[in-house]
Motif scaffolding. Structure first.
Motif, PDB file in Angstrom:
ATOM      1  N   ARG A 186       0.847  -1.191   0.000  1.00  0.00           N
ATOM      2  CA  ARG A 186       0.000   0.000   0.000  1.00  0.00           C
ATOM      3  C   ARG A 186       0.882   1.241   0.000  1.00  0.00           C
ATOM      4  O   ARG A 186       1.971   1.247   0.579  1.00  0.00           O
ATOM      5  CB  ARG A 186      -0.914   0.020   1.235  1.00  0.00           C
ATOM      6  CG  ARG A 186      -2.107  -0.918   1.107  1.00  0.00           C
ATOM      7  CD  ARG A 186      -2.656  -1.324   2.455  1.00  0.00           C
ATOM      8  NE  ARG A 186      -3.092  -0.223   3.309  1.00  0.00           N
ATOM      9  CZ  ARG A 186      -4.307   0.337   3.287  1.00  0.00           C
ATOM     10  NH1 ARG A 186      -5.207  -0.088   2.409  1.00  0.00           N
ATOM     11  NH2 ARG A 186      -4.626   1.291   4.141  1.00  0.00           N
ATOM     12  N   PRO A 187       0.453   2.338  -0.649  1.00  0.00           N
ATOM     13  CA  PRO A 187       1.250   3.569  -0.640  1.00  0.00           C
ATOM     14  C   PRO A 187       1.428   4.110   0.770  1.00  0.00           C
ATOM     15  O   PRO A 187       0.664   3.801   1.689  1.00  0.00           O
ATOM     16  CB  PRO A 187       0.421   4.519  -1.513  1.00  0.00           C
ATOM     17  CG  PRO A 187      -0.421   3.635  -2.368  1.00  0.00           C
ATOM     18  CD  PRO A 187      -0.734   2.436  -1.517  1.00  0.00           C
ATOM     19  N   ALA A 188       2.445   4.960   0.914  1.00  0.00           N
ATOM     20  CA  ALA A 188       2.790   5.500   2.229  1.00  0.00           C
ATOM     21  C   ALA A 188       1.712   6.400   2.796  1.00  0.00           C
ATOM     22  O   ALA A 188       1.733   6.702   3.991  1.00  0.00           O
ATOM     23  CB  ALA A 188       4.110   6.262   2.141  1.00  0.00           C
ATOM     24  N   ALA A 189       0.755   6.835   1.979  1.00  0.00           N
ATOM     25  CA  ALA A 189      -0.345   7.642   2.496  1.00  0.00           C
ATOM     26  C   ALA A 189      -1.146   6.891   3.555  1.00  0.00           C
ATOM     27  O   ALA A 189      -1.811   7.505   4.387  1.00  0.00           O
ATOM     28  CB  ALA A 189      -1.268   8.072   1.354  1.00  0.00           C
ATOM     29  N   HIS A 190      -1.080   5.570   3.545  1.00  0.00           N
ATOM     30  CA  HIS A 190      -1.825   4.756   4.505  1.00  0.00           C
ATOM     31  C   HIS A 190      -0.966   4.333   5.689  1.00  0.00           C
ATOM     32  O   HIS A 190      -1.450   3.597   6.566  1.00  0.00           O
ATOM     33  CB  HIS A 190      -2.367   3.503   3.817  1.00  0.00           C
ATOM     34  CG  HIS A 190      -3.295   3.785   2.684  1.00  0.00           C
ATOM     35  ND1 HIS A 190      -4.531   4.360   2.850  1.00  0.00           N
ATOM     36  CD2 HIS A 190      -3.159   3.568   1.347  1.00  0.00           C
ATOM     37  CE1 HIS A 190      -5.129   4.483   1.675  1.00  0.00           C
ATOM     38  NE2 HIS A 190      -4.307   4.017   0.742  1.00  0.00           N
ATOM     39  N   ALA A 191       0.284   4.737   5.733  1.00  0.00           N
ATOM     40  CA  ALA A 191       1.202   4.212   6.742  1.00  0.00           C
ATOM     41  C   ALA A 191       0.741   4.524   8.159  1.00  0.00           C
ATOM     42  O   ALA A 191       0.751   3.655   9.037  1.00  0.00           O
ATOM     43  CB  ALA A 191       2.604   4.766   6.505  1.00  0.00           C
ATOM     44  N   GLU A 192       0.340   5.749   8.413  1.00  0.00           N
ATOM     45  CA  GLU A 192      -0.038   6.122   9.774  1.00  0.00           C
ATOM     46  C   GLU A 192      -1.195   5.268  10.283  1.00  0.00           C
ATOM     47  O   GLU A 192      -1.159   4.748  11.399  1.00  0.00           O
ATOM     48  CB  GLU A 192      -0.421   7.606   9.827  1.00  0.00           C
ATOM     49  CG  GLU A 192      -0.747   8.103  11.223  1.00  0.00           C
ATOM     50  CD  GLU A 192      -1.045   9.590  11.263  1.00  0.00           C
ATOM     51  OE1 GLU A 192      -1.510  10.071  12.318  1.00  0.00           O
ATOM     52  OE2 GLU A 192      -0.819  10.271  10.243  1.00  0.00           O
ATOM     53  N   ALA A 193      -2.220   5.088   9.438  1.00  0.00           N
ATOM     54  CA  ALA A 193      -3.371   4.280   9.849  1.00  0.00           C
ATOM     55  C   ALA A 193      -2.983   2.811   9.991  1.00  0.00           C
ATOM     56  O   ALA A 193      -3.413   2.129  10.938  1.00  0.00           O
ATOM     57  CB  ALA A 193      -4.501   4.435   8.837  1.00  0.00           C
ATOM     58  N   ASP A 194      -2.170   2.305   9.074  1.00  0.00           N
ATOM     59  CA  ASP A 194      -1.768   0.896   9.132  1.00  0.00           C
ATOM     60  C   ASP A 194      -0.926   0.614  10.369  1.00  0.00           C
ATOM     61  O   ASP A 194      -1.094  -0.414  11.043  1.00  0.00           O
ATOM     62  CB  ASP A 194      -0.983   0.519   7.876  1.00  0.00           C
ATOM     63  CG  ASP A 194      -1.852   0.483   6.631  1.00  0.00           C
ATOM     64  OD1 ASP A 194      -3.093   0.472   6.773  1.00  0.00           O
ATOM     65  OD2 ASP A 194      -1.292   0.489   5.512  1.00  0.00           O
ATOM     66  N   LEU A 195      -0.001   1.513  10.683  1.00  0.00           N
ATOM     67  CA  LEU A 195       0.860   1.305  11.841  1.00  0.00           C
ATOM     68  C   LEU A 195       0.063   1.405  13.140  1.00  0.00           C
ATOM     69  O   LEU A 195       0.312   0.676  14.100  1.00  0.00           O
ATOM     70  CB  LEU A 195       2.002   2.319  11.842  1.00  0.00           C
ATOM     71  CG  LEU A 195       3.003   2.194  10.685  1.00  0.00           C
ATOM     72  CD1 LEU A 195       3.988   3.341  10.713  1.00  0.00           C
ATOM     73  CD2 LEU A 195       3.722   0.857  10.743  1.00  0.00           C
ATOM     74  N   ALA A 196      -0.922   2.318  13.166  1.00  0.00           N
ATOM     75  CA  ALA A 196      -1.748   2.459  14.368  1.00  0.00           C
ATOM     76  C   ALA A 196      -2.620   1.223  14.584  1.00  0.00           C
ATOM     77  O   ALA A 196      -2.906   0.847  15.730  1.00  0.00           O
ATOM     78  CB  ALA A 196      -2.614   3.707  14.260  1.00  0.00           C
ATOM     79  N   ALA A 197      -3.043   0.581  13.493  1.00  0.00           N
ATOM     80  CA  ALA A 197      -3.905  -0.593  13.616  1.00  0.00           C
ATOM     81  C   ALA A 197      -3.156  -1.784  14.211  1.00  0.00           C
ATOM     82  O   ALA A 197      -3.759  -2.647  14.856  1.00  0.00           O
ATOM     83  CB  ALA A 197      -4.478  -0.962  12.252  1.00  0.00           C
ATOM     84  N   GLY A 198      -1.855  -1.860  13.976  1.00  0.00           N
ATOM     85  CA  GLY A 198      -1.056  -2.929  14.561  1.00  0.00           C
ATOM     86  C   GLY A 198      -1.324  -4.304  13.996  1.00  0.00           C
ATOM     87  O   GLY A 198      -1.068  -5.306  14.672  1.00  0.00           O
ATOM     88  N   VAL A 199      -1.827  -4.396  12.761  1.00  0.00           N
ATOM     89  CA  VAL A 199      -2.113  -5.694  12.147  1.00  0.00           C
ATOM     90  C   VAL A 199      -0.897  -6.175  11.370  1.00  0.00           C
ATOM     91  O   VAL A 199      -0.012  -5.389  11.017  1.00  0.00           O
ATOM     92  CB  VAL A 199      -3.346  -5.604  11.231  1.00  0.00           C
ATOM     93  CG1 VAL A 199      -4.575  -5.198  12.014  1.00  0.00           C
ATOM     94  CG2 VAL A 199      -3.087  -4.635  10.087  1.00  0.00           C
TER      95      VAL A 199
END
Length: 553
Positions: free
Chosen positions: A259-272
């Motif tokens: 996924r592009p880095a635009a989603h990094a903050e949400a992905d990292l916060a989700a912890g999946v």
């Protein structure tokens, strides 16, 4: 008889001039460099200076007078007059050579996840890097002190002083403002791992993803990286590849999530679990991570993406020396691949000895000369020419040493049974775009990286479409499961992202055909900045149909 304005104290006259310079600097930094924090920082300094100067105006007599308050104000102003220009030059020097403002590095000093690069000895071993910056600051302070001494005998009319105060206050109190651009946000750049299936058995071979820190696209050539470039010749090469970001965490995010880095903050916060790792497990692989112990493995830093919870095996060393840590990680990986009677492995190894300040190998292993010393890295240099060459050579020596370590690893494994992918987490500017390092501009130097994949089942060839790490993750998935690979994919918009944690925004550059367009993101709002060149500089001509965005208070 008309009453004349009382003259101001001599120190107040010089301080007003400094306040005016600070105010102008705040405007330039905010409007020209798109750093709202610059206005807040310098506006705060100017406002503080004004607050110190106002009593001087009110107490300015027609003739010198003694008094504790006046002497105290004079001493305080003397300190202010010397310190502020020194801080200004310090800021401008760092901004010139790194592309990042002073407060960004102040944030790094207090952010615990950033301390992994400093090691247990802190910043002390790297103090030599900052000698040019300290020299610039010291010279500025000495020059201002001498200038103040010359101004001691002069006085400015009160009306001039009041005008300077009013102008400085207006700039300091002017709101930075931010507004959304009409027309919403850019589109077409989204990526996601494909739902692919393929044959089993023969397709599931050991696959190793090697990620080198700060790896420029132009170093994958026989002189600098002889072993890696030879390996790439028989594999699949992405010829116009970008990391998708210019910082480590965001670059690795694209590789492991697709996924592009635009989603990094949400992905990292989700912890999946990163999708590529989950897909590798479903395909029958055991996942493994290797590094020499340079990254934070806890809740912050890489631990949110590459921590022990996401890998079946997690090997993190504890080496203070980057080169020794990289060698340790490669040795542990070779040992793992040599284990008998085990499932196939999808391994990620992260090597950092090519990170700034590009630690030089032993003298007898340095191939490129002359090479800059520590004190020469932060000296501003032109983007081309012999004055830049020592910095480039220092970096190339570090990369060449990394390639030699990689060669020793390759000699230990069975290349006929192992697939190898190699890339960088992001690029590295060596004053190509006016700066040194990364995480400062979305230029080609900071985002372009090599990527190749070779081994059993990998077709030889070259893909010349513009790609990013999210595309490389999809390619890796197809290889892992034995699915077919499209060697002529269509051009699609590609997103490059730079995070700005200090001011809570993201810089975006969208590559589409021959166009590069810059955007500023804050939350769910976007501001169109206009066209941008390969050096990360905004161009004056707006794209067709662009509507200029006005400030909001």
């Amino acid at each position: 008889m008309r009453r004349r304005n009382p003259p101001s104290p001599p120190w107040a006259a010089a301080a007003a001039a400094v306040a005016g310079v600070l105010a102008v600097a705040g405007v330039l930094l905010r409007d020209r460099l798109a750093e709202p924090g610059g206005a807040a920082f310098f506006g705060g300094l100017a406002a503080t200076g004004l607050a110190l100067l106002i009593p001087g105006v009110l107490l300015a007599p027609r003739r010198p007078a003694a008094g504790r308050l006046r002497r105290g104000m004079a001493r305080l102003s003397d300190f202010w007059l010397v310190a502020v220009p020194g801080l200004l030059v310090l800021h401008l020097h760092l901004l010139a050579v790194t592309g990042r403002p002073t407060w960004f590095y102040a944030w790094l000093l207090v952010d615990r996840t950033a301390h992994a690069w400093a090691g247990p000895e802190g910043l002390t071993p790297n103090l030599g890097l900052f000698l040019p910056v300290a020299a610039s600051m010291g010279l500025a302070m000495v020059a201002v002190r001498l200038a103040v001494g010359r101004l001691r005998g002069r006085r400015l009319p009160g009306r001039v002083y009041a005008l300077l105060l009013a102008g400085g206050a207006a700039v300091a109190l002017h709101p930075a403002g931010w507004a959304s651009a009409p027309g919403g946000s850019p589109g077409g750049w989204e990526r996601a791992l494909p739902e692919v299936t393929g044959p089993t058995g023969e397709a599931t071979r050991d696959t190793v993803l090697i990620v080198l820190e700060s790896l420029r696209a132009d170093v994958l050539e026989p002189r600098t990286m002889p072993r890696a470039s030879a390996l790439a010749e028989g594999g699949l090469v992405l010829g116009r590849h970008h990391a998708g970001a210019n910082s480590s965490l965001l670059g690795l995010h694209g590789l492991l999530t697709g996924r592009p880095a635009a989603h990094a903050e949400a992905d990292l916060a989700a912890g999946v679990m990163p999708p590529l790792l989950a897909a590798a497990r479903r395909a029958g692989y055991r996942t493994a991570w290797f590094d020499g112990g340079h990254e934070a493995a806890g809740a912050g830093g890489f631990g949110r993406l590459a921590g022990p919870a996401f890998f079946d095996r997690h090997h993190a060393g504890a080496n203070d020396d980057w080169a020794a840590g990289d060698a340790w990680a490669l040795d542990r990986l070779a040992d793992t691949l040599a284990e008998p009677n085990r499932p196939p492995v999808f391994a990620v190894v992260f090597l950092v000895a090519t990170h700034f300040n590009y630690p030089p190998p032993p003298a007898d292993e340095r191939r490129f000369a002359p090479a800059a010393g520590d004190g020469g890295l932060l000296v501003p240099r032109p983007p081309t020419g012999p004055f830049r060459t020592p910095v480039v050579n220092r970096y190339r020596n570090a990369v060449h040493a990394a390639d030699a370590r990689l060669g020793r690893f390759l000699d230990r494994i069975d290349l006929d049974a192992t697939r190898i992918a190699l890339t960088g987490d992001h690029g590295q500017s060596l004053y190509d775009d006016g700066t040194i390092g990364h995480w400062s501009r979305l230029s080609d130097a900071q985002t372009r990286v090599p990527f190749f994949l070779t081994g059993p089942g990998v077709p030889a060839g070259r893909i010349d479409a513009t790609t990013a790490h999210a595309d490389a993750a999809a390619l890796l998935l197809r290889v892992l499961v034995g699915a077919p690979i499209d060697l002529a994919p269509p051009e699609r918009p590609t997103l490059l992202v730079q995070s700005n944690p200090v001011r809570g925004t993201e810089d975006w550059v969208v590559l589409e055909g021959g166009r590069r367009t810059a955007w500023l993101r804050r939350g769910d709002a976007f501001r169109l900045l206009g066209p941008i060149d390969t050096l990360g500089r905004l161009r004056p001509t707006p794209p067709p149909g662009d509507t200029r965005v006005t400030r909001s208070g």
